[in-house]
Scaffold this active site. Structure first.
Site, mmCIF file in Angstrom:
data_model
loop_
_atom_site.group_PDB
_atom_site.id
_atom_site.type_symbol
_atom_site.label_atom_id
_atom_site.label_comp_id
_atom_site.label_asym_id
_atom_site.label_seq_id
_atom_site.Cartn_x
_atom_site.Cartn_y
_atom_site.Cartn_z
ATOM 1 N N HIS A 1 42.642 -19.340 4.525
ATOM 2 C CA HIS A 1 43.704 -18.334 4.537
ATOM 3 C C HIS A 1 44.693 -18.529 3.409
ATOM 4 C CE1 HIS A 1 46.558 -21.234 6.217
ATOM 5 N NE2 HIS A 1 45.774 -21.435 7.267
ATOM 6 N N CYS B 1 43.205 -25.864 8.827
ATOM 7 C CA CYS B 1 42.595 -24.802 8.029
ATOM 8 C C CYS B 1 42.527 -25.194 6.554
ATOM 9 C CB CYS B 1 43.400 -23.507 8.179
ATOM 10 S SG CYS B 1 43.389 -22.837 9.852
#
Length: 166
Positions: A124, A141
């Protein structure tokens, strides 16, 4: 009546303009990305078509980047073989591509320890409440700059393999 129609039309256009970032979605017409490779120790991610590197990116990882992710809340980025399995155009982090963590081995390991493996691992951007401060700030992430996730989002299709190396 005409003034009222004009005001309603202007309001509708304003609302539509506020709904999205017109530059958020870009087109890609190059060679297909056949795999993504992430090297945690180098903080690098590569998009490949066959054996040719199409793009490379500096990345941020989980807050505790050394070692593989095993359990929910451990702050680590997974290691192993996964797939891009979903996309989120409304991510709190600008745009995001889901990674198929946990796989069957991850689930079996966590279950054997009586714990949850966690989930919701994504590639992301940095947009959002904390703007991605620091180098390794995610909850597990893989983070890139917002302008980079725009291109990655366009280039990488669901089902693309992703290899995450230590």
């Amino acid at each position: 009546m005409n003034r009222r129609t004009l005001l309603l039309g202007a309001s509708a256009l304003g609302a539509l303009a506020a709904c999205g970032d017109s530059g958020k979605f870009v087109a890609y017409k190059g060679p297909p990305v056949t795999q993504v490779q992430v090297y945690k120790s180098k903080r690098m991610m590569y998009l490949l078509s066959g054996d040719k590197v199409l793009e490379s990116y500096k990345i941020g990882l989980g807050g505790d980047p050394v070692g593989p992710k095993h359990f929910e809340g451990d702050g680590k980025t997974p290691e192993g073989f996964y797939y891009i399995n979903r996309r989120n155009p409304n991510s709190a982090y600008y745009l995001s591509l889901g990674i198929s963590y946990p796989n069957t081995q991850d689930m079996a390991f966590a279950e054997a320890q009586g714990k949850s493996p966690g989930g919701d691992i994504f590639i992301h951007g940095r947009d959002g409440k904390n703007k991605g401060k620091g180098s390794d700030w995610t909850a597990g992430c893989i983070a890139v700059k917002d302008k980079e996730i725009r291109d990655i989002y366009a280039m990488v299709r669901d089902g693309t393999p992703i290899f995450i190396f230590p």
